[in-house]
Design a protein around this motif. Structure first.
Motif, mmCIF file in Angstrom:
data_model
loop_
_atom_site.group_PDB
_atom_site.id
_atom_site.type_symbol
_atom_site.label_atom_id
_atom_site.label_comp_id
_atom_site.label_asym_id
_atom_site.label_seq_id
_atom_site.Cartn_x
_atom_site.Cartn_y
_atom_site.Cartn_z
ATOM 1 N N PHE A 67 2.364 4.599 -6.379
ATOM 2 C CA PHE A 67 0.932 4.281 -6.334
ATOM 3 C C PHE A 67 0.241 4.683 -7.628
ATOM 4 C CE2 PHE A 67 0.175 4.322 -1.465
ATOM 5 C CZ PHE A 67 0.941 3.190 -1.370
ATOM 6 N N ALA A 70 1.149 2.254 -10.353
ATOM 7 C CA ALA A 70 0.440 0.984 -10.164
ATOM 8 C C ALA A 70 -1.021 1.105 -10.540
ATOM 9 C CB ALA A 70 0.573 0.527 -8.714
ATOM 10 N N GLN A 74 -3.712 -0.378 -14.407
ATOM 11 C CA GLN A 74 -5.043 -0.951 -14.515
ATOM 12 C C GLN A 74 -5.891 -0.251 -15.567
ATOM 13 O OE1 GLN A 74 -5.438 -3.619 -12.704
ATOM 14 N NE2 GLN A 74 -3.494 -3.251 -11.658
ATOM 15 N N CYS B 44 7.777 5.035 5.442
ATOM 16 C CA CYS B 44 7.634 5.190 3.989
ATOM 17 C C CYS B 44 8.876 4.684 3.271
ATOM 18 C CB CYS B 44 7.377 6.640 3.637
ATOM 19 S SG CYS B 44 5.689 7.119 3.854
ATOM 20 N N ILE B 45 10.077 4.970 3.816
ATOM 21 C CA ILE B 45 11.297 4.510 3.149
ATOM 22 C C ILE B 45 11.387 2.983 3.239
ATOM 23 C CG2 ILE B 45 13.804 4.676 3.152
ATOM 24 C CD1 ILE B 45 13.484 7.474 4.235
ATOM 25 N N ALA B 47 8.833 0.961 3.353
ATOM 26 C CA ALA B 47 7.880 0.438 2.372
ATOM 27 C C ALA B 47 8.426 0.578 0.957
ATOM 28 C CB ALA B 47 6.545 1.162 2.496
ATOM 29 N N ALA B 48 9.196 1.660 0.704
ATOM 30 C CA ALA B 48 9.759 1.855 -0.631
ATOM 31 C C ALA B 48 10.727 0.741 -0.990
ATOM 32 C CB ALA B 48 10.457 3.209 -0.714
ATOM 33 N N ILE B 51 8.548 -2.002 -2.158
ATOM 34 C CA ILE B 51 7.999 -1.666 -3.465
ATOM 35 C C ILE B 51 9.055 -1.871 -4.545
ATOM 36 C CG2 ILE B 51 7.151 0.275 -4.839
ATOM 37 C CD1 ILE B 51 5.645 1.203 -2.409
ATOM 38 N N MET B 133 1.457 0.887 3.599
ATOM 39 C CA MET B 133 1.929 1.261 2.265
ATOM 40 C C MET B 133 2.166 0.036 1.393
ATOM 41 S SD MET B 133 2.092 4.529 2.012
ATOM 42 C CE MET B 133 2.061 5.976 3.026
ATOM 43 N N ILE B 136 -1.287 -1.403 0.406
ATOM 44 C CA ILE B 136 -1.963 -0.600 -0.628
ATOM 45 C C ILE B 136 -1.311 -0.834 -1.982
ATOM 46 C CG2 ILE B 136 -2.366 1.760 -1.430
ATOM 47 C CD1 ILE B 136 -2.713 2.634 1.390
ATOM 48 N N PHE B 137 0.042 -0.861 -1.997
ATOM 49 C CA PHE B 137 0.710 -1.019 -3.296
ATOM 50 C C PHE B 137 0.420 -2.375 -3.909
ATOM 51 C CE2 PHE B 137 4.336 -2.097 -5.972
ATOM 52 C CZ PHE B 137 4.272 -1.044 -6.849
ATOM 53 N N LEU B 140 -3.131 -2.373 -5.248
ATOM 54 C CA LEU B 140 -3.280 -1.578 -6.476
ATOM 55 C C LEU B 140 -2.676 -2.298 -7.668
ATOM 56 C CD1 LEU B 140 -2.453 2.112 -5.601
ATOM 57 C CD2 LEU B 140 -4.537 1.253 -6.534
ATOM 58 N N LEU B 141 -1.499 -2.915 -7.449
ATOM 59 C CA LEU B 141 -0.765 -3.504 -8.563
ATOM 60 C C LEU B 141 -1.482 -4.717 -9.127
ATOM 61 C CD1 LEU B 141 1.916 -3.012 -9.963
ATOM 62 C CD2 LEU B 141 2.931 -4.666 -8.463
ATOM 63 N N SER B 142 -2.131 -5.514 -8.267
ATOM 64 C CA SER B 142 -2.732 -6.762 -8.725
ATOM 65 C C SER B 142 -4.246 -6.682 -8.754
ATOM 66 C CB SER B 142 -2.293 -7.897 -7.818
ATOM 67 O OG SER B 142 -2.734 -7.643 -6.518
ATOM 68 N N ALA B 143 -4.818 -5.477 -8.675
ATOM 69 C CA ALA B 143 -6.278 -5.285 -8.704
ATOM 70 C C ALA B 143 -6.961 -6.105 -7.612
ATOM 71 C CB ALA B 143 -6.869 -5.612 -10.071
#
Lengths: 81, 152
Positions: A67, A70, A74, B44-45, B47-48, B51, B133, B136-137, B140-143
């Protein structure tokens, strides 16, 4: 737990924490925070709290570092003001 | 910033590694009440692994497999599984999430019903954590634009 190993890990945790808040580069700071999480994970495994250590390894070191990186994509290298 | 790269080593290693990561995540979820682990860690794993796919390929690669509509539905479905098991116990006359009472509707005894309901709650938590997760990722990554993941 072996107390010599305990002291070594605790010293490394303090070094990683101080370095993570004092380093100027954001990416380096995120990587140092991941190293801090892994060291805390080792410490909790030594204490016998395997469930907490598992959560720290999955969330603190894995997901939150991704996170942070990422979010750092930005930002720009220099401030605008 | 993160465009689709054609690095064959990274893509092949990701393709080989992803099934094992997801299998380990399912093991952590399903075995969570006997050993360290559980819904949160397994989610979480899981989602990892998504990711990892987004980093090795691009955002569109993950969004073809896990579109935003499906992610939102999975977040709600996990919460509904959790609350539904709790409310089922409430309906049968016990406290919220007091699983032992479920042996009246399940064809097993009280101890087995407790273990099965715990597994159901873990599955609900895991589904929600995985979807949150990944969502959110990708945001965040693509605004928030869900395109290539870019800065101006």
């Amino acid at each position: 737990m072996i107390w010599q190993l305990d002291i070594v890990i605790l010293v490394l945790v303090v070094i990683c924490a101080i370095a993570a808040i004092s380093v100027k580069d954001l990416l380096g700071s995120a990587v140092l925070l991941g190293a801090y999480s892994f060291l805390m994970c080792l410490l909790w495994t030594g204490m016998g709290a395997v469930d907490v250590a598992f959560t720290e390894a999955a969330v603190g070191a894995g997901i939150s570092t991704a996170f942070f990186i990422a979010a750092i994509y930005q930002t720009t290298r220099r401030t605008r003001d | 910033m993160i465009k689709r790269n054609e690095d064959i080593i990274i893509q092949t290693v990701t393709r080989l590694l992803t099934p094992f990561v997801q299998l380990f995540a399912l093991y952590v979820i399903a075995h969570g009440h006997y050993s360290p682990g559980g819904g949160f860690q397994g989610g979480c794993i899981l989602a990892a692994s998504f990711i990892l796919m987004a980093v090795a390929n691009d955002v569109a690669f993950v969004k073809r497999r896990l579109p935003e509509r499906l992610t939102t539905a999975l977040i709600s479905a996990g919460v509904l599984i959790y609350a539904g098991i709790g409310l089922a116990c409430l309906m049968l006359g016990a406290n919220f999430l007091d699983y032992g009472i479920l042996h009246r509707v399940l064809p097993v005894d009280a101890v087995k019903a407790r273990a099965l309901a715990t597994l159901g709650v873990e599955i609900g938590v895991g589904i929600t954590v995985m979807a949150v997760m990944v969502s959110i990722f990708l945001n965040l990554l693509s605004a928030g634009r869900h395109e290539e993941g870019a800065v101006e």
